[in-house]
Design a protein around this motif. Structure first.
Motif, mmCIF file in Angstrom:
data_model
loop_
_atom_site.group_PDB
_atom_site.id
_atom_site.type_symbol
_atom_site.label_atom_id
_atom_site.label_comp_id
_atom_site.label_asym_id
_atom_site.label_seq_id
_atom_site.Cartn_x
_atom_site.Cartn_y
_atom_site.Cartn_z
ATOM 1 N N VAL A 1 0.859 -1.185 0.000
ATOM 2 C CA VAL A 1 0.000 0.000 0.000
ATOM 3 C C VAL A 1 0.894 1.233 0.000
ATOM 4 C CG1 VAL A 1 -1.775 1.250 1.278
ATOM 5 C CG2 VAL A 1 -1.791 -1.242 1.258
ATOM 6 N N LEU A 2 0.580 2.191 -0.885
ATOM 7 C CA LEU A 2 1.353 3.426 -0.988
ATOM 8 C C LEU A 2 0.439 4.641 -0.853
ATOM 9 C CD1 LEU A 2 3.530 2.724 -4.155
ATOM 10 C CD2 LEU A 2 4.307 2.774 -1.799
ATOM 11 N N PRO A 3 0.943 5.716 -0.250
ATOM 12 C CA PRO A 3 0.197 6.972 -0.293
ATOM 13 C C PRO A 3 0.089 7.430 -1.752
ATOM 14 C CG PRO A 3 1.989 7.097 1.307
ATOM 15 C CD PRO A 3 2.176 5.844 0.533
ATOM 16 N N SER A 4 -1.025 8.013 -2.126
ATOM 17 C CA SER A 4 -1.277 8.351 -3.533
ATOM 18 C C SER A 4 -0.203 9.258 -4.125
ATOM 19 C CB SER A 4 -2.657 8.980 -3.698
ATOM 20 O OG SER A 4 -2.754 10.163 -2.931
ATOM 21 N N GLU A 5 0.394 10.136 -3.340
ATOM 22 C CA GLU A 5 1.409 11.043 -3.888
ATOM 23 C C GLU A 5 2.747 10.337 -4.166
ATOM 24 O OE1 GLU A 5 1.260 11.522 0.548
ATOM 25 O OE2 GLU A 5 -0.222 11.784 -1.017
ATOM 26 N N GLU A 6 2.912 9.111 -3.719
ATOM 27 C CA GLU A 6 4.143 8.352 -3.967
ATOM 28 C C GLU A 6 4.027 7.382 -5.143
ATOM 29 O OE1 GLU A 6 6.915 8.896 -2.250
ATOM 30 O OE2 GLU A 6 5.904 10.383 -1.022
ATOM 31 N N VAL A 7 2.836 7.234 -5.690
ATOM 32 C CA VAL A 7 2.588 6.215 -6.711
ATOM 33 C C VAL A 7 3.361 6.481 -8.000
ATOM 34 C CG1 VAL A 7 0.795 5.237 -8.214
ATOM 35 C CG2 VAL A 7 0.378 5.520 -5.777
ATOM 36 N N ARG A 8 3.380 7.700 -8.488
ATOM 37 C CA ARG A 8 4.054 7.998 -9.757
ATOM 38 C C ARG A 8 5.556 7.715 -9.658
ATOM 39 N NH1 ARG A 8 2.815 10.780 -14.373
ATOM 40 N NH2 ARG A 8 0.880 11.506 -13.462
ATOM 41 N N GLY A 9 6.188 8.143 -8.608
ATOM 42 C CA GLY A 9 7.622 7.889 -8.435
ATOM 43 C C GLY A 9 7.926 6.410 -8.326
ATOM 44 N N PHE A 10 7.113 5.697 -7.583
ATOM 45 C CA PHE A 10 7.333 4.261 -7.458
ATOM 46 C C PHE A 10 7.101 3.558 -8.786
ATOM 47 C CE2 PHE A 10 5.952 -0.077 -6.812
ATOM 48 C CZ PHE A 10 7.041 -0.575 -6.118
ATOM 49 N N GLY A 11 6.067 3.957 -9.520
ATOM 50 C CA GLY A 11 5.781 3.351 -10.821
ATOM 51 C C GLY A 11 6.938 3.527 -11.786
ATOM 52 N N THR A 12 7.554 4.708 -11.789
ATOM 53 C CA THR A 12 8.714 4.958 -12.642
ATOM 54 C C THR A 12 9.879 4.064 -12.244
ATOM 55 O OG1 THR A 12 8.033 7.242 -12.977
ATOM 56 C CG2 THR A 12 10.345 6.731 -13.410
ATOM 57 N N TRP A 13 10.168 4.006 -10.952
ATOM 58 C CA TRP A 13 11.256 3.168 -10.448
ATOM 59 C C TRP A 13 11.015 1.695 -10.810
ATOM 60 C CZ3 TRP A 13 11.131 -0.897 -7.035
ATOM 61 C CH2 TRP A 13 12.365 -1.381 -6.623
ATOM 62 N N PHE A 14 9.795 1.227 -10.593
ATOM 63 C CA PHE A 14 9.471 -0.172 -10.860
ATOM 64 C C PHE A 14 9.625 -0.497 -12.344
ATOM 65 C CE2 PHE A 14 6.745 -3.775 -11.712
ATOM 66 C CZ PHE A 14 7.081 -4.633 -10.684
ATOM 67 N N PHE A 15 9.143 0.383 -13.207
ATOM 68 C CA PHE A 15 9.251 0.153 -14.648
ATOM 69 C C PHE A 15 10.707 0.074 -15.077
ATOM 70 C CE2 PHE A 15 9.435 1.720 -19.053
ATOM 71 C CZ PHE A 15 8.702 0.720 -19.669
ATOM 72 N N GLN A 16 11.552 0.944 -14.529
ATOM 73 C CA GLN A 16 12.976 0.907 -14.864
ATOM 74 C C GLN A 16 13.613 -0.408 -14.428
ATOM 75 O OE1 GLN A 16 14.251 4.485 -12.923
ATOM 76 N NE2 GLN A 16 13.859 5.753 -14.725
#
Length: 61
Positions: free
Chosen positions: A36-51
């Motif tokens: 579970v992530l706070p909504s404001e952290e989702v974009r950064g995590f998604g970028t990291w995960f995709f990389q």
């Protein structure tokens, strides 16, 4: 605050007889995991995960 949950299942829930059975030999283990992530952290995590996914799974993608 809004949170988002990422969930994924793994394993197999179908019939299992034994590891040497010709048809029903998949792992009998099934699991569900996530985080579970706070909504404001989702974009950064998604970028990291995709990389990381592109680096680690380049041979399959």
């Amino acid at each position: 605050m809004t949170y988002l949950a990422y969930l994924d299942e793994f394993g197999h829930i179908g019939p299992y007889i034994s590891s040497v059975h010709p048809r029903h030999n998949d792992s009998p283990v099934f699991g569900l995991a996530g985080y579970v992530l706070p909504s404001e952290e989702v974009r950064g995590f998604g970028t990291w995960f995709f990389q990381r996914k592109c680096e680690l799974l380049a041979f399959e993608i």
